[in-house]
Write a protein that holds these residues in place. Structure first.
Motif, PDB file in Angstrom:
ATOM      1  N   GLN A  33       0.703  -1.136   0.136  1.00 18.68           N
ATOM      2  CA  GLN A  33       0.034   0.045   0.136  1.00 18.68           C
ATOM      3  C   GLN A  33       0.908   1.305  -0.087  1.00 18.68           C
ATOM      4  O   GLN A  33       1.960   1.296   0.466  1.00 18.68           O
ATOM      5  N   TYR A  35       0.535   5.443   1.236  1.00 23.44           N
ATOM      6  CA  TYR A  35      -0.250   6.338   2.112  1.00 23.44           C
ATOM      7  C   TYR A  35       0.567   7.553   1.962  1.00 23.44           C
ATOM      8  O   TYR A  35       1.778   7.723   1.544  1.00 23.44           O
ATOM      9  N   GLN A  37       1.102  11.455   3.795  1.00 23.77           N
ATOM     10  CA  GLN A  37       0.801  12.287   5.176  1.00 23.77           C
ATOM     11  C   GLN A  37       1.394  13.735   4.794  1.00 23.77           C
ATOM     12  O   GLN A  37       2.363  13.941   4.568  1.00 23.77           O
ATOM     13  N   LEU A  43      -1.999   9.725   8.616  1.00 21.38           N
ATOM     14  CA  LEU A  43      -1.722   9.213   7.066  1.00 21.38           C
ATOM     15  C   LEU A  43      -2.977   8.829   6.550  1.00 21.38           C
ATOM     16  O   LEU A  43      -4.061   8.546   6.961  1.00 21.38           O
ATOM     17  N   HIS A  45      -4.674   6.752   3.211  1.00 21.26           N
ATOM     18  CA  HIS A  45      -4.404   5.665   2.359  1.00 21.26           C
ATOM     19  C   HIS A  45      -4.499   6.049   0.665  1.00 21.26           C
ATOM     20  O   HIS A  45      -5.859   6.829   0.664  1.00 21.26           O
ATOM     21  N   LEU A  48      -4.032   0.323  -2.716  1.00 24.34           N
ATOM     22  CA  LEU A  48      -3.393  -0.869  -2.508  1.00 24.34           C
ATOM     23  C   LEU A  48      -3.208  -1.733  -3.863  1.00 24.34           C
ATOM     24  O   LEU A  48      -3.986  -1.702  -4.619  1.00 24.34           O
ATOM     25  N   PHE A  88       4.585   7.239   1.993  1.00 19.86           N
ATOM     26  CA  PHE A  88       4.964   5.878   2.619  1.00 19.86           C
ATOM     27  C   PHE A  88       4.642   4.690   1.780  1.00 19.86           C
ATOM     28  O   PHE A  88       3.189   4.606   1.555  1.00 19.86           O
TER      29      PHE A  88
ATOM     30  N   LEU B  44       6.655   5.134  10.623  1.00 19.06           N
ATOM     31  CA  LEU B  44       5.874   4.884  11.686  1.00 19.06           C
ATOM     32  C   LEU B  44       6.503   3.355  12.592  1.00 19.06           C
ATOM     33  O   LEU B  44       6.850   2.549  11.951  1.00 19.06           O
ATOM     34  N   LEU B  90      -0.203   8.015  16.607  1.00 18.58           N
ATOM     35  CA  LEU B  90      -1.312   7.818  15.760  1.00 18.58           C
ATOM     36  C   LEU B  90      -1.740   6.608  16.042  1.00 18.58           C
ATOM     37  O   LEU B  90      -1.260   5.503  16.200  1.00 18.58           O
ATOM     38  N   GLU B 102      -6.318  -2.130   4.327  1.00 19.49           N
ATOM     39  CA  GLU B 102      -6.091  -0.575   4.372  1.00 19.49           C
ATOM     40  C   GLU B 102      -6.364  -0.226   5.827  1.00 19.49           C
ATOM     41  O   GLU B 102      -7.148  -0.664   6.373  1.00 19.49           O
ATOM     42  N   GLN B 103      -5.614   0.767   6.268  1.00 14.61           N
ATOM     43  CA  GLN B 103      -5.491   1.152   7.587  1.00 14.61           C
ATOM     44  C   GLN B 103      -6.133   2.780   7.539  1.00 14.61           C
ATOM     45  O   GLN B 103      -5.759   3.397   6.802  1.00 14.61           O
ATOM     46  N   TYR B 104      -6.866   3.012   8.407  1.00 19.37           N
ATOM     47  CA  TYR B 104      -7.643   4.409   8.371  1.00 19.37           C
ATOM     48  C   TYR B 104      -7.054   5.170   9.656  1.00 19.37           C
ATOM     49  O   TYR B 104      -6.965   4.416  10.879  1.00 19.37           O
ATOM     50  N   PHE B 105      -6.434   6.115   9.631  1.00 19.47           N
ATOM     51  CA  PHE B 105      -5.652   6.722  10.565  1.00 19.47           C
ATOM     52  C   PHE B 105      -6.451   8.011  11.266  1.00 19.47           C
ATOM     53  O   PHE B 105      -7.090   8.722  10.454  1.00 19.47           O
ATOM     54  N   GLY B 106      -6.295   8.205  12.540  1.00 20.49           N
ATOM     55  CA  GLY B 106      -6.690   9.261  13.337  1.00 20.49           C
ATOM     56  C   GLY B 106      -5.769  10.481  12.967  1.00 20.49           C
ATOM     57  O   GLY B 106      -4.675  10.353  12.314  1.00 20.49           O
TER      58      GLY B 106
END
Lengths: 111, 114
Positions: A33, A35, A37, A43, A45, A48, A88, B44, B90, B102-106
């Motif tokens: 993936q 990302y 920032q 971050l 997305h 993918l 990233f 990270l 995070l 997929e990750q969803y970030f604060g």
């Protein structure tokens, strides 16, 4: 060490130019993936690509994956000042659900 | 739609003081939850992840701990902060099942330990 390693660490280009960032990883992956920032933010997305895919597009983004070389590239076409951010790559290992992030490429797009 | 909240946004704490950072997710159930730390200009570092209530896995031994008292709540704590705990923290979530990772970030918490 980190699973994914981005190259270059920093990139400065003019608005309208294309930006290419590369990522290398070490073990078998389920997917990779990318990302973005923005400074001081979380971050986001972008895209993918699964291990059985070779290329994927999303708007101005193009991602390639070469599992034989354990590498991926992110191409941003016709860059804009708003693309200035850190990018990233992250890998999800086969059989796992953790995602391992690289150190990132800092992209600066000059207007 | 799903949203993820983190608070506080910034925090300045003296060495030796306790820490509690909170993260909550709305609009989904049984998410995987993650705590990361990011040093200035770096990538990270995964600190903790959780696949369910009360289930915490630690990635890096340190003076931090995490808890998941509710399905969509993830807390990062410390009894005594060190200078080296400074950084950008995070929280993120991902779906429990399925092929998508997929990750969803604060928005993150900027912690400065003085």
């Amino acid at each position: 060490s980190q699973q994914g390693e981005e190259d270059p660490q920093a990139l400065s280009i003019q608005e309208g130019e294309n930006a290419t960032m590369n990522c290398s990883y070490k073990t078998s992956i389920n997917n990779l993936q990318w990302y973005r920032q923005n400074s001081g933010r979380g971050l986001v997305h972008l895209i993918l690509i699964r291990s059985n895919e070779r290329e994927k597009h999303s708007g101005r983004l193009r991602v390639t994956l070469d599992t034989s070389k354990k590498s991926s590239s992110l191409l941003i076409t016709a860059s804009r000042a708003a693309d200035t951010a850190s990018y990233f790559c992250a890998t999800a290992t086969t059989g796992g659900f953790k995602t391992i992030f690289g150190a990132g490429t800092r992209l600066f797009v000059k207007a | 739609s799903q949203t993820i909240h983190q608070w506080p946004a910034t925090l300045v704490q003296p060495v030796g003081s306790p820490l509690s950072l909170e993260c909550t997710v709305e609009g989904t159930s049984n998410p995987n939850l993650y705590w990361y730390r990011q040093a200035a200009g770096r990538g990270l570092q995964l600190l903790f992840y959780s696949v369910g209530i009360g289930q915490i896995s630690s990635e890096v031994p340190q003076n931090l701990s995490a808890s998941r008292p509710q399905d969509r709540q993830f807390i990062l704590s410390s009894k005594k902060l060190l200078l080296s705990d400074s950084g950008f923290y995070l929280c993120a979530w991902s779906r429990f099942q399925g092929p998508s990772y997929e990750q969803y970030f604060g928005p993150g918490t900027r912690l400065t330990v003085t």
